[in-house]
Write a protein that holds these residues in place. Structure first.
Motif, PDB file in Angstrom:
ATOM      1  N   GLU B  49       0.827  -1.202   0.000  1.00  0.00           N
ATOM      2  CA  GLU B  49       0.000   0.000   0.000  1.00  0.00           C
ATOM      3  C   GLU B  49       0.859   1.248   0.000  1.00  0.00           C
ATOM      4  OE1 GLU B  49      -2.751  -0.375   3.222  1.00  0.00           O
ATOM      5  OE2 GLU B  49      -3.462  -2.287   2.429  1.00  0.00           O
ATOM      6  N   ARG B  50       1.915   1.220   0.790  1.00  0.00           N
ATOM      7  CA  ARG B  50       2.785   2.405   0.844  1.00  0.00           C
ATOM      8  C   ARG B  50       3.460   2.633  -0.495  1.00  0.00           C
ATOM      9  NH1 ARG B  50       3.548   1.019   6.252  1.00  0.00           N
ATOM     10  NH2 ARG B  50       5.229  -0.428   5.785  1.00  0.00           N
ATOM     11  N   ARG B  51       3.877   1.524  -1.105  1.00  0.00           N
ATOM     12  CA  ARG B  51       4.525   1.615  -2.414  1.00  0.00           C
ATOM     13  C   ARG B  51       3.594   2.277  -3.427  1.00  0.00           C
ATOM     14  NH1 ARG B  51       5.775  -4.076  -3.655  1.00  0.00           N
ATOM     15  NH2 ARG B  51       6.856  -4.132  -1.667  1.00  0.00           N
ATOM     16  N   LEU B  52       2.360   1.822  -3.463  1.00  0.00           N
ATOM     17  CA  LEU B  52       1.402   2.371  -4.416  1.00  0.00           C
ATOM     18  C   LEU B  52       1.065   3.823  -4.098  1.00  0.00           C
ATOM     19  CD1 LEU B  52      -1.050  -0.606  -5.025  1.00  0.00           C
ATOM     20  CD2 LEU B  52       0.588   0.354  -6.617  1.00  0.00           C
ATOM     21  N   GLU B  53       0.971   4.127  -2.819  1.00  0.00           N
ATOM     22  CA  GLU B  53       0.675   5.514  -2.448  1.00  0.00           C
ATOM     23  C   GLU B  53       1.754   6.449  -2.965  1.00  0.00           C
ATOM     24  OE1 GLU B  53       0.090   5.612   1.743  1.00  0.00           O
ATOM     25  OE2 GLU B  53      -1.961   4.816   1.602  1.00  0.00           O
ATOM     26  N   ARG B  54       2.996   5.966  -2.879  1.00  0.00           N
ATOM     27  CA  ARG B  54       4.090   6.795  -3.363  1.00  0.00           C
ATOM     28  C   ARG B  54       3.993   6.951  -4.883  1.00  0.00           C
ATOM     29  NH1 ARG B  54       8.659   3.846  -2.140  1.00  0.00           N
ATOM     30  NH2 ARG B  54       7.575   3.144  -0.286  1.00  0.00           N
ATOM     31  N   ILE B  55       3.719   5.850  -5.571  1.00  0.00           N
ATOM     32  CA  ILE B  55       3.640   5.898  -7.034  1.00  0.00           C
ATOM     33  C   ILE B  55       2.540   6.842  -7.494  1.00  0.00           C
ATOM     34  CG2 ILE B  55       3.042   4.551  -9.090  1.00  0.00           C
ATOM     35  CD1 ILE B  55       4.446   2.183  -7.865  1.00  0.00           C
ATOM     36  N   TYR B  56       1.401   6.809  -6.814  1.00  0.00           N
ATOM     37  CA  TYR B  56       0.264   7.625  -7.237  1.00  0.00           C
ATOM     38  C   TYR B  56       0.244   8.990  -6.572  1.00  0.00           C
ATOM     39  CZ  TYR B  56      -1.717   3.444  -9.393  1.00  0.00           C
ATOM     40  OH  TYR B  56      -1.934   2.343 -10.169  1.00  0.00           O
ATOM     41  N   GLY B  57       1.227   9.266  -5.741  1.00  0.00           N
ATOM     42  CA  GLY B  57       1.264  10.576  -5.102  1.00  0.00           C
ATOM     43  C   GLY B  57       0.210  10.761  -4.034  1.00  0.00           C
ATOM     44  N   LEU B  58      -0.302   9.669  -3.500  1.00  0.00           N
ATOM     45  CA  LEU B  58      -1.368   9.770  -2.501  1.00  0.00           C
ATOM     46  C   LEU B  58      -0.814   9.996  -1.106  1.00  0.00           C
ATOM     47  CD1 LEU B  58      -3.619   6.863  -3.773  1.00  0.00           C
ATOM     48  CD2 LEU B  58      -4.060   9.298  -3.990  1.00  0.00           C
ATOM     49  N   ASP B  59       0.520   9.977  -0.976  1.00  0.00           N
ATOM     50  CA  ASP B  59       1.081  10.182   0.353  1.00  0.00           C
ATOM     51  C   ASP B  59       1.407  11.663   0.574  1.00  0.00           C
ATOM     52  OD1 ASP B  59       4.503   9.076  -0.469  1.00  0.00           O
ATOM     53  OD2 ASP B  59       3.003  10.208  -1.588  1.00  0.00           O
ATOM     54  N   ARG B  60       1.132  12.491  -0.427  1.00  0.00           N
ATOM     55  CA  ARG B  60       1.396  13.917  -0.263  1.00  0.00           C
ATOM     56  C   ARG B  60       0.271  14.559   0.544  1.00  0.00           C
ATOM     57  NH1 ARG B  60       1.385  15.984  -6.089  1.00  0.00           N
ATOM     58  NH2 ARG B  60      -0.314  14.467  -6.142  1.00  0.00           N
ATOM     59  N   PRO B  61       0.550  15.737   1.125  1.00  0.00           N
ATOM     60  CA  PRO B  61      -0.520  16.427   1.868  1.00  0.00           C
ATOM     61  C   PRO B  61      -1.691  16.728   0.928  1.00  0.00           C
ATOM     62  CG  PRO B  61       1.475  17.777   1.740  1.00  0.00           C
ATOM     63  CD  PRO B  61       1.835  16.454   1.204  1.00  0.00           C
ATOM     64  N   LEU B  62      -2.891  16.748   1.504  1.00  0.00           N
ATOM     65  CA  LEU B  62      -4.102  16.837   0.703  1.00  0.00           C
ATOM     66  C   LEU B  62      -4.149  18.099  -0.156  1.00  0.00           C
ATOM     67  CD1 LEU B  62      -6.524  15.046   0.235  1.00  0.00           C
ATOM     68  CD2 LEU B  62      -7.798  16.409   1.878  1.00  0.00           C
ATOM     69  N   HIS B  63      -3.727  19.239   0.420  1.00  0.00           N
ATOM     70  CA  HIS B  63      -3.841  20.473  -0.356  1.00  0.00           C
ATOM     71  C   HIS B  63      -2.916  20.428  -1.569  1.00  0.00           C
ATOM     72  CE1 HIS B  63      -0.423  21.459   2.332  1.00  0.00           C
ATOM     73  NE2 HIS B  63       0.032  22.100   1.281  1.00  0.00           N
ATOM     74  N   GLU B  64      -1.785  19.744  -1.415  1.00  0.00           N
ATOM     75  CA  GLU B  64      -0.851  19.618  -2.538  1.00  0.00           C
ATOM     76  C   GLU B  64      -1.476  18.783  -3.648  1.00  0.00           C
ATOM     77  OE1 GLU B  64       3.281  18.724  -1.212  1.00  0.00           O
ATOM     78  OE2 GLU B  64       3.368  17.663  -3.140  1.00  0.00           O
ATOM     79  N   GLN B  65      -2.117  17.657  -3.254  1.00  0.00           N
ATOM     80  CA  GLN B  65      -2.781  16.812  -4.247  1.00  0.00           C
ATOM     81  C   GLN B  65      -3.866  17.607  -4.954  1.00  0.00           C
ATOM     82  OE1 GLN B  65      -3.941  12.796  -3.132  1.00  0.00           O
ATOM     83  NE2 GLN B  65      -2.766  12.984  -1.238  1.00  0.00           N
ATOM     84  N   TYR B  66      -4.584  18.412  -4.169  1.00  0.00           N
ATOM     85  CA  TYR B  66      -5.696  19.194  -4.701  1.00  0.00           C
ATOM     86  C   TYR B  66      -5.217  20.207  -5.733  1.00  0.00           C
ATOM     87  CZ  TYR B  66      -9.478  22.611  -4.744  1.00  0.00           C
ATOM     88  OH  TYR B  66     -10.449  23.491  -5.140  1.00  0.00           O
ATOM     89  N   LEU B  67      -4.206  20.979  -5.366  1.00  0.00           N
ATOM     90  CA  LEU B  67      -3.709  22.004  -6.282  1.00  0.00           C
ATOM     91  C   LEU B  67      -3.122  21.370  -7.539  1.00  0.00           C
ATOM     92  CD1 LEU B  67      -2.126  24.390  -3.638  1.00  0.00           C
ATOM     93  CD2 LEU B  67      -4.097  24.858  -5.088  1.00  0.00           C
ATOM     94  N   ASP B  68      -2.432  20.263  -7.327  1.00  0.00           N
ATOM     95  CA  ASP B  68      -1.868  19.538  -8.452  1.00  0.00           C
ATOM     96  C   ASP B  68      -2.964  19.100  -9.418  1.00  0.00           C
ATOM     97  OD1 ASP B  68       0.146  16.723  -9.045  1.00  0.00           O
ATOM     98  OD2 ASP B  68       0.783  18.835  -9.100  1.00  0.00           O
ATOM     99  N   TRP B  69      -4.046  18.582  -8.853  1.00  0.00           N
ATOM    100  CA  TRP B  69      -5.147  18.108  -9.675  1.00  0.00           C
ATOM    101  C   TRP B  69      -5.785  19.280 -10.422  1.00  0.00           C
ATOM    102  CZ3 TRP B  69     -10.538  18.940  -9.418  1.00  0.00           C
ATOM    103  CH2 TRP B  69     -11.279  18.107 -10.287  1.00  0.00           C
ATOM    104  N   LEU B  70      -6.024  20.381  -9.729  1.00  0.00           N
ATOM    105  CA  LEU B  70      -6.598  21.565 -10.363  1.00  0.00           C
ATOM    106  C   LEU B  70      -5.728  22.037 -11.516  1.00  0.00           C
ATOM    107  CD1 LEU B  70      -7.940  24.059  -7.667  1.00  0.00           C
ATOM    108  CD2 LEU B  70      -9.241  22.802  -9.379  1.00  0.00           C
ATOM    109  N   ALA B  71      -4.420  22.065 -11.254  1.00  0.00           N
ATOM    110  CA  ALA B  71      -3.503  22.527 -12.290  1.00  0.00           C
ATOM    111  C   ALA B  71      -3.551  21.624 -13.521  1.00  0.00           C
ATOM    112  CB  ALA B  71      -2.082  22.585 -11.730  1.00  0.00           C
ATOM    113  N   SER B  72      -3.589  20.319 -13.315  1.00  0.00           N
ATOM    114  CA  SER B  72      -3.585  19.444 -14.490  1.00  0.00           C
ATOM    115  C   SER B  72      -4.914  19.524 -15.220  1.00  0.00           C
ATOM    116  CB  SER B  72      -3.224  18.012 -14.104  1.00  0.00           C
ATOM    117  OG  SER B  72      -4.247  17.439 -13.347  1.00  0.00           O
ATOM    118  N   VAL B  73      -6.003  19.699 -14.484  1.00  0.00           N
ATOM    119  CA  VAL B  73      -7.305  19.844 -15.141  1.00  0.00           C
ATOM    120  C   VAL B  73      -7.334  21.113 -15.978  1.00  0.00           C
ATOM    121  CG1 VAL B  73      -9.735  20.362 -14.710  1.00  0.00           C
ATOM    122  CG2 VAL B  73      -8.661  18.453 -13.551  1.00  0.00           C
ATOM    123  N   ALA B  74      -6.732  22.175 -15.446  1.00  0.00           N
ATOM    124  CA  ALA B  74      -6.669  23.430 -16.192  1.00  0.00           C
ATOM    125  C   ALA B  74      -5.930  23.238 -17.507  1.00  0.00           C
ATOM    126  CB  ALA B  74      -5.985  24.488 -15.336  1.00  0.00           C
TER     127      ALA B  74
END
Lengths: 553, 324
Positions: B49-74
């Motif tokens: 699980e930890r390995r996959l979290e790292r690969i998918y970037g799910l271990d980053r802080p939530l706001h970072e994931q959020y901004l990253d997602w917004l940026a890629s959607v833009a």
């Protein structure tokens, strides 16, 4: 291949008429009355070559690359039809069938396992299958970027050596009981020439790439995959075995609603439904289009007790709970003849079963005595025992959508009430249940467990796995040692006595109340023959299944 | 009018952003994760699980994931599914036409049933026909699409097998000619569209009837009748035009109901649409797909409402004057 003829004009004319709906889903609560429906396939003559088999399944496949998927049964079944492993397991689990590997042998110290590949096997683009494919596949299996779910099976492998195009050797750090199974039966061999073009770091984010670069070597090849709709396979002309598969085409259609799967089977739209419920059996047996075939599943349903949380940390209390559950009644009411009570994680149809370990009887008197001895008495007369003011409330979680488990909960609640235990059922969404299980936030978990063909029970019972799949928190040093010894044994057969002892101890400790092992109930068209489904797979050896030609064709 | 439009557009975009952000937070807060090992036999589950979290970037802080997602959607990049590795945009793009086909067909059936019957009932107010139609509409409104769908399949695909038991095409139909395939899809579309349309018509029918009755009671209708116009002309030329104004709004407002219905219909009829993609994504906590489908639904609903309001303003001169 012809499309079933329809008559739309009649339909449109009659649609506005009021309808009296007859014979809607005979879903009674009672168990089916019929006897064991075994294999009613007598009278089938020689296999007929040709035809299109349609199966209805409730979920779609996820990827043609099985290393990227999370435990999807249908996914591996479909992949096993188009891609081959080195060896296949057989239903008795004691022999292996050569597939891409024709033969194999161990070195004297058993640290080297050499496979000789079957000559003349080609990928569907004409490229020969070679030892390089095996080496490439091993790299994929163990790549941290691919992060294959079962990569741990290869922990003992030091390296893979390509000796010549048809000879490949696995070198192990130490010999142990399931070397062959771990490297040769667990996953299919991948096409190096086609799939090495994409770096492993990009595998997990490029699912479609594998579809676009797919080459196969199995009995079937992939014609099309319409997501959420259907997977179409057809006979692979370059498959190495002569004369098979008999079927021209195999189509898996995604039918999310189980009631519809049954309807499609009965109407002839589907030829095979892999999983029916006991309520459906009568309707199939009464029809003249389909029959029921069954086989024992390689798994069990049990309640895992939280062995770290009082009062369930006391084996006597757990024993009392098992004694207080009338498991035979559960089986009779819910499954009828299609399940049996079991006493251990190795059911009677598997070779490692310890026949001396008998299920505990239903004995509410003894259960009450055990609970009383542990200090649980019903002081205030409300029907529930207490100790130091705390009532004996046991919360058991399970996942929603499984009628049999929900029914069992209700019955057990009633049974345990009679011995003064308040069982609180908690039916949760699947992911939520899994989450709580891993966080050990439960008294009991009612769930299903699959038995690995390696009989490597470390992951369920070893204390080192308490943060993993041994989430019930079971810890017994004797058992730890036994589990390690099973793995270290020279062969699995040698581990037989150890597995027997394991079953004894687990039975004594009752970390699980084993409930039942059930049969897989399959709906099979009367035109479909040679069905070899078993606990290894619902579409096992699909290449030997065949369809009678339809009338007038 | 254009200032009004710009203001509404801005408000709509803001609303979509709020809905999607809320979804982001909720979906990550829900128990369960896309990398949870679900199979019960593998060892090293926590490590995996930890390995996959790292690969998918799910271990980053939530706001970072959020901004990253917004940026890629833009940038137009909706990412890859965590479950299948396939591009999310393609997964939805494959399924969306199927859903639109079903939704449009169902809406056509809905209005084909609701308009004539609603008008008929309004013109025969109080008579037995009116009572019958009203009772019928209540029955239809109460029936769940799920149940009616299952019954319809049982009757028309099994007991009296004239229609296919779901799906959009016959098994392995890819190889046939285009006209054959169109006919095939049309045949498969019949039952789900009829079931959905008929259930939805239950409430629309009453709306049409009541709306028309409302208008028929107005002074200008009495005037028209007094002028000697035939009843048919009164209804068609004067009453309906005004009664249809709220219908236009209704289309926009009932879009959520339509989307809900489509999801249910897709499950019951094994129809390969966006609803199915959404459900599978929810079951496997496939965050990128959940977010993309939610955004799509939010955009559809909010755009639908905006379009309905604009159409309303276009049709109703009173509104136009006020907002100029």
């Amino acid at each position: 291949m012809t499309i079933r003829p329809e008559t739309p004009s009649k339909a449109l004319a009659a649609l506005l008429a009021a309808l009296l709906l007859a014979a809607c889903g005979g879903g009674g609560d009672g168990a089916p009355a019929g006897g064991d429906a075994g294999t009613a396939d007598a009278g089938a003559s020689a296999p007929h070559r040709g035809g299109r088999m349609v199966t209805a399944y409730s979920t779609d496949i996820v990827s043609v690359n099985e290393l990227l998927t999370r435990s999807s049964v249908i996914n591996s079944e479909i992949i096993r039809r188009i891609l081959l492993p080195l060896v296949d397991e057989t239903p008795g689990l004691e022999e292996l069938e050569p597939r891409l590997a024709e033969s194999w042998e161990f070195s004297d110290d058993r640290r080297t396992l050499t496979f000789h590949l079957r000559p003349g096997v080609e990928w569907s683009d004409g490229t020969p299958v070679t030892a390089d494919d095996v080496a490439f596949t091993y790299d994929a299996w163990t790549s941290p970027e691919v992060a294959w779910e079962d990569a741990n099976a290869l922990d003992e492998v030091e390296r893979v050596e390509v000796i010549d195009p048809h000879t490949v050797a696995f070198h192990f750090a130490t010999p142990y009981s399931t070397q062959i199974l771990d490297v040769a039966a667990g996953a299919v061999i991948l096409p190096r020439h086609a799939w090495s073009a994409l770096p492993f770091s990009e595998w997990r984010t490029n699912g479609d790439w594998f579809l676009d670069h797919l080459v196969v070597n199995g009995p079937f090849r992939l014609v099309s995959w319409k997501p959420q709709d259907e997977v179409v396979l057809e006979r692979n002309p370059s498959y190495y075995e002569e004369g098979v598969p008999y079927l021209d085409q195999f189509i898996m259609r995604v039918v999310p609603e189980q009631a519809n799967q049954l309807t499609q089977l009965l109407s002839g739209e589907a030829d095979f439904v892999a999983q029916l419920s006991p309520d459906d059996v009568n309707r199939v047996e009464e029809s003249d289009t389909a029959r029921i075939e069954t086989h024992w599943t390689r798994g069990y349903i049990a309640i895992g007790w939280n062995c770290t949380r009082p009062p369930l940390d006391d084996p006597a209390v757990r024993r009392a709970l098992t004694l207080g559950i009338d498991r035979q009644t559960l089986v009779d009411s819910i499954w009828g003849p299609y399940a049996r009570v079991i006493a251990s994680p190795v059911p009677p149809d598997l070779w490692a079963h310890n026949g001396d370990v008998e299920p505990l009887p239903y004995d509410p008197t003894q259960a009450s005595e055990l609970l009383a001895a542990a200090g649980w008495e019903d002081g205030d007369g409300d029907g529930v025992r207490e100790r130091d003011g705390t009532p004996l409330v046991v919360e058991v979680i399970t996942n929603s959508g499984n009628r049999q488990r929900e029914d069992a909960m209700v019955l057990m609640q009633e049974q345990l009430r009679r011995i003064g235990v308040d069982l609180e059922p908690q039916v949760l969404e699947f992911n939520t249940m899994v989450e709580r299980a891993y966080e050990r936030d439960f008294d009991g978990v009612l769930s299903g467990w699959t038995i690995p063909t390696t009989f490597d029970f470390r992951y369920s019972f070893h204390s080192a796995e308490i943060d993993g799949n041994n989430f019930i928190g079971y810890s017994n040093p004797q058992v730890d040692t036994l589990l390690e010894d099973v793995r270290a044994a020279p062969t699995l057969a040698d581990a037989g006595p150890l597995l027997a002892r394991l079953q004894e101890i687990v039975h004594r400790d009752q970390p699980y109340t084993f409930l039942w092992q059930s049969k897989r109930l399959m709906g099979v068209s009367n035109r479909l023959h040679g069905v070899r489904a078993n606990h290894l797979g619902s579409y096992y050896e699909l290449r030997y299944w065949w369809l009678e030609p339809e009338e007038g064709r | 009018m254009s200032r009004y439009l710009l203001r509404r557009l801005a408000a709509s975009l803001l609303l979509v952003w709020v809905v999607v952000s809320l979804t982001f937070v909720l979906v990550h807060a829900a128990p369960g994760s896309p990398v949870r090992v679900l199979g019960g036999q593998a060892g090293g589950a926590a490590e995996q699980e930890r390995r996959l979290e790292r690969i998918y970037g799910l271990d980053r802080p939530l706001h970072e994931q959020y901004l990253d997602w917004l940026a890629s959607v833009a940038r137009g990049d909706w990412g890859a599914s965590l479950a299948t590795g396939r591009p999310v945009a393609r997964m939805i793009g494959e399924a969306l036409p199927n859903t639109l086909l079903l939704a449009v067909a169902a809406t056509c059936v809905e209005y084909a049933v609701a308009l004539p019957l609603g008008i008929w009932a309004a013109r025969r107010q109080g008579k037995p026909a009116d009572h019958l139609i009203r009772a019928g509409s209540l029955l239809l409104y109460s029936v769940p699409i799920f149940w009616l769908g299952l019954m319809a399949i049982l009757v028309f695909a099994f007991l009296w097998p004239v229609l296919p038991p779901g799906h959009m095409t016959s098994p392995g139909a890819g190889a046939a000619s285009l006209p054959a395939r169109l006919l095939d899809v049309g045949l498969h579309l019949l039952l789900p569209a009829l079931v959905m349309g008929v259930v939805l018509a239950g409430s629309t029918l009453r709306f049409v009837r009541n709306g028309l009755l409302d208008v028929l009671g107005q002074d200008y209708i009495r005037t028209a009748r007094a002028k000697g116009l035939s009843e048919g002309r009164v209804v068609r030329v004067h009453a309906l035009r005004n009664a249809l104004v709220p219908i236009v709004q209704l289309l926009g407002l009932t879009l959520p109901t339509l989307l809900n219905g489509v999801v249910v219909a897709e499950v019951v009829f094994s129809w390969p649409g966006v609803g199915r993609v959404m459900i599978q994504a929810l079951n496997s906590r496939d965050y990128p797909v959940i977010l993309a489908t939610t955004t799509l639904a939010a955009v559809l609903v909010i755009a639908g409402n905006l379009a309905a309001d604009l159409a309303h303003a276009a049709v109703d001169p009173r509104l136009r004057r006020r907002t100029a």
